[in-house]
Design a protein around this motif. Sequence first.
Motif, PDB file in Angstrom:
ATOM      1  N   THR A  63       0.961  -1.366   0.178  1.00  0.00           N
ATOM      2  CA  THR A  63      -0.127  -0.012   0.364  1.00  0.00           C
ATOM      3  C   THR A  63       0.827   1.057   0.095  1.00  0.00           C
ATOM      4  O   THR A  63       0.440   2.117  -0.990  1.00  0.00           O
ATOM      5  CB  THR A  63      -0.914  -0.106   1.276  1.00  0.00           C
ATOM      6  OG1 THR A  63      -2.085  -0.930   1.058  1.00  0.00           O
ATOM      7  CG2 THR A  63      -2.156   1.400   1.268  1.00  0.00           C
ATOM      8  N   SER A 115      -4.820   7.762  -2.282  1.00  0.00           N
ATOM      9  CA  SER A 115      -3.570   7.456  -3.461  1.00  0.00           C
ATOM     10  C   SER A 115      -4.090   8.668  -4.094  1.00  0.00           C
ATOM     11  O   SER A 115      -2.995   9.776  -4.641  1.00  0.00           O
ATOM     12  CB  SER A 115      -4.719   7.233  -4.492  1.00  0.00           C
ATOM     13  OG  SER A 115      -5.876   6.898  -5.128  1.00  0.00           O
ATOM     14  N   LEU A 148      -4.580  -1.257  -5.307  1.00  0.00           N
ATOM     15  CA  LEU A 148      -5.359  -0.532  -4.440  1.00  0.00           C
ATOM     16  C   LEU A 148      -6.583  -1.487  -4.112  1.00  0.00           C
ATOM     17  O   LEU A 148      -6.974  -1.755  -3.490  1.00  0.00           O
ATOM     18  CB  LEU A 148      -5.201   0.880  -4.671  1.00  0.00           C
ATOM     19  CG  LEU A 148      -4.018   1.722  -4.061  1.00  0.00           C
ATOM     20  CD1 LEU A 148      -3.983   2.873  -3.777  1.00  0.00           C
ATOM     21  CD2 LEU A 148      -3.525   1.109  -2.440  1.00  0.00           C
ATOM     22  N   GLU A 151      -0.711   5.296 -13.157  1.00  0.00           N
ATOM     23  CA  GLU A 151      -1.150   5.440 -12.295  1.00  0.00           C
ATOM     24  C   GLU A 151      -2.681   4.246 -12.013  1.00  0.00           C
ATOM     25  O   GLU A 151      -3.473   4.129 -11.245  1.00  0.00           O
ATOM     26  CB  GLU A 151      -2.634   7.323 -12.740  1.00  0.00           C
ATOM     27  CG  GLU A 151      -3.436   7.306 -12.564  1.00  0.00           C
ATOM     28  CD  GLU A 151      -3.526   8.733 -12.401  1.00  0.00           C
ATOM     29  OE1 GLU A 151      -4.925   9.131 -11.851  1.00  0.00           O
ATOM     30  OE2 GLU A 151      -3.553   9.425 -13.679  1.00  0.00           O
ATOM     31  N   TYR A 208      -1.176  12.001  -4.755  1.00  0.00           N
ATOM     32  CA  TYR A 208      -1.053  12.366  -6.169  1.00  0.00           C
ATOM     33  C   TYR A 208      -0.482  14.137  -5.772  1.00  0.00           C
ATOM     34  O   TYR A 208      -0.150  14.517  -6.355  1.00  0.00           O
ATOM     35  CB  TYR A 208      -2.185  12.055  -7.368  1.00  0.00           C
ATOM     36  CG  TYR A 208      -1.990  12.748  -8.265  1.00  0.00           C
ATOM     37  CD1 TYR A 208      -1.238  12.614  -9.107  1.00  0.00           C
ATOM     38  CD2 TYR A 208      -3.066  13.578  -8.429  1.00  0.00           C
ATOM     39  CE1 TYR A 208      -1.242  13.471 -10.517  1.00  0.00           C
ATOM     40  CE2 TYR A 208      -3.232  14.855  -9.658  1.00  0.00           C
ATOM     41  CZ  TYR A 208      -1.922  14.645 -10.165  1.00  0.00           C
ATOM     42  OH  TYR A 208      -2.076  15.144 -11.610  1.00  0.00           O
ATOM     43  N   VAL A 220       2.908   2.208  -3.495  1.00  0.00           N
ATOM     44  CA  VAL A 220       1.873   2.014  -4.710  1.00  0.00           C
ATOM     45  C   VAL A 220       1.286   4.198  -4.336  1.00  0.00           C
ATOM     46  O   VAL A 220       1.325   4.894  -4.582  1.00  0.00           O
ATOM     47  CB  VAL A 220       0.085   1.448  -4.292  1.00  0.00           C
ATOM     48  CG1 VAL A 220      -1.013   2.309  -4.952  1.00  0.00           C
ATOM     49  CG2 VAL A 220       0.343   0.076  -5.024  1.00  0.00           C
ATOM     50  N   LEU A 221       1.287   4.522  -2.457  1.00  0.00           N
ATOM     51  CA  LEU A 221       1.120   5.996  -2.507  1.00  0.00           C
ATOM     52  C   LEU A 221       2.031   6.396  -3.754  1.00  0.00           C
ATOM     53  O   LEU A 221       2.413   7.718  -3.434  1.00  0.00           O
ATOM     54  CB  LEU A 221       0.782   5.575  -0.791  1.00  0.00           C
ATOM     55  CG  LEU A 221      -1.008   5.274  -0.979  1.00  0.00           C
ATOM     56  CD1 LEU A 221      -0.744   5.448   0.823  1.00  0.00           C
ATOM     57  CD2 LEU A 221      -1.526   5.553  -1.253  1.00  0.00           C
ATOM     58  N   TYR A 251      -9.351   3.935  -0.137  1.00  0.00           N
ATOM     59  CA  TYR A 251      -7.981   4.005  -0.418  1.00  0.00           C
ATOM     60  C   TYR A 251      -7.212   4.730  -2.023  1.00  0.00           C
ATOM     61  O   TYR A 251      -6.712   5.184  -2.015  1.00  0.00           O
ATOM     62  CB  TYR A 251      -7.125   2.542  -0.983  1.00  0.00           C
ATOM     63  CG  TYR A 251      -6.379   2.116   0.663  1.00  0.00           C
ATOM     64  CD1 TYR A 251      -5.742   2.232   1.224  1.00  0.00           C
ATOM     65  CD2 TYR A 251      -7.884   1.570   2.075  1.00  0.00           C
ATOM     66  CE1 TYR A 251      -5.118   2.139   3.110  1.00  0.00           C
ATOM     67  CE2 TYR A 251      -6.828   0.288   2.972  1.00  0.00           C
ATOM     68  CZ  TYR A 251      -6.063   0.620   3.691  1.00  0.00           C
ATOM     69  OH  TYR A 251      -5.463   1.046   4.601  1.00  0.00           O
ATOM     70  N   MET A 311       2.073   6.977  -6.327  1.00  0.00           N
ATOM     71  CA  MET A 311       1.636   7.969  -7.124  1.00  0.00           C
ATOM     72  C   MET A 311       1.515   9.541  -6.647  1.00  0.00           C
ATOM     73  O   MET A 311       2.025  10.606  -7.712  1.00  0.00           O
ATOM     74  CB  MET A 311       0.104   7.837  -6.389  1.00  0.00           C
ATOM     75  CG  MET A 311      -0.902   6.688  -6.409  1.00  0.00           C
ATOM     76  SD  MET A 311      -1.355   6.519  -8.251  1.00  0.00           S
ATOM     77  CE  MET A 311      -2.831   8.291  -8.568  1.00  0.00           C
ATOM     78  N   GLY A 315      -1.748   1.475  -9.950  1.00  0.00           N
ATOM     79  CA  GLY A 315      -1.563   1.857  -8.831  1.00  0.00           C
ATOM     80  C   GLY A 315      -3.628   1.839  -8.232  1.00  0.00           C
ATOM     81  O   GLY A 315      -3.748   1.263  -6.926  1.00  0.00           O
TER      82      GLY A 315
END
Length: 422
Positions: A15, A163, A148, A141, A167, A18-19, A159, A22, A144
């Motif tokens: 997680t 995210s 999620l 994007e 961004y 992935v964040l 989530y 972004m 991601g």
Amino acid sequence: MEEESVIKKHVTFATWIVLLSMVLFATTSNVVFGSLGRVSESFKVPSELFSVTVSVQFLGFFVTCLFLGILSDRFGKKRMLIGACISACLGALGWTLAPGLVEPLRKLLENCGTDCSREMLAVISVSVGALLLGAGGGVMESMGAAILTDLHPDRSKYYMNVSQVAYCVGAILPTVAIGKLYPMGVSWKWAFGVTSAGSLVMALLCLPLCLPKMSQGRAGHGDFKSTLRVIPSVAVPSICCFCYVFPEMATATFLGIYLKNHLHAPESMSIYCLPMFWTAVVVGRMVCAYLPQKQRYEYVISAFMLMAGIIAASQLWVSTWQVSMVLFVLIGLAFSGTWPMIVSLASTRNLEDSGTAAGITISTGSLGCILNPIVLGPLFHNGNIEAVFCILSGVLLFGAFLMFISSFWYNSPEKGIKETKA
């Protein structure tokens, strides 16, 4: 118990990765926007010529977001995310090396019997980097959003909003840094060099990712047949995503110009309006993250788009920049939850093909980034402001109407129950 603890650690790590991706995606875009003036000075080429690279960047975004989003369901999302980071690394490096490519490129074209001006050579050399950056961003994007959803199918709304807060952080911080460093004499190449290095580090951080089975790719997915299976369920979300992205990016692009040139706002306020707009989006998305998961997406999305459309139309009766700025902050709040919930809707409808669903939806939305300067730029140039706000409001109201109507004819009672459980 110990196995559950290990799985939880893997989910938490994935997680956060992935964040961070972004944040990196937003950085790759906004470093370009903030550096175009400096790059044009370096090449001794008018800055308006470099606006072509923005279209090239989002063209790369559209293509990779669409096709690699689909292929990720077959070959795995982790591979695509690592490839996106490498593409962004090479794209940023391409920008950094672009000035040195002009002369070799000129000789190569001359040997091929083609004579190009220095301006054209500069644009071509920079466009390669822009294309690679856009390609990397498109995959970041879409992957991601899909990852999620795979990691948190029961909290996708939360989530997805988080995210998008990430961004916005990636959009604000690099711009602030560039605004402080460039006047101090720091070369624009450093900004792209740091972005390239950051992308490489991000690729290395992605290597130990352990994703759920649905993220690892499998036969029978990510092909033409599975794509046709997904399209009916994402058609309305994709159209509504475009109806959202078009006015959002138009607002971010022309907001300062409108306040300064048409409502005669002080220059400082025409600059500060953009971070105020994005701050409103961040605040709204933080609030939207805590909306209840078990509710119909369509009603909330259509309500947000309806509010945004009414606010955009209200600009037609505004004659002072102070009131106009307040409306831009309010429309930022109305915009806040729309994109995350649209993508979450498309992905949760297709948990087995989340990469395909996210790729189609987000890539369709990205067309708004390409088209809004082409459609609205001439209108602003000719002072036809009423037409601009009518178009923005009309697009949003159409999206609100379409999303609301779809709640009646897409979901059967059985599907509605499954979606609520998701």
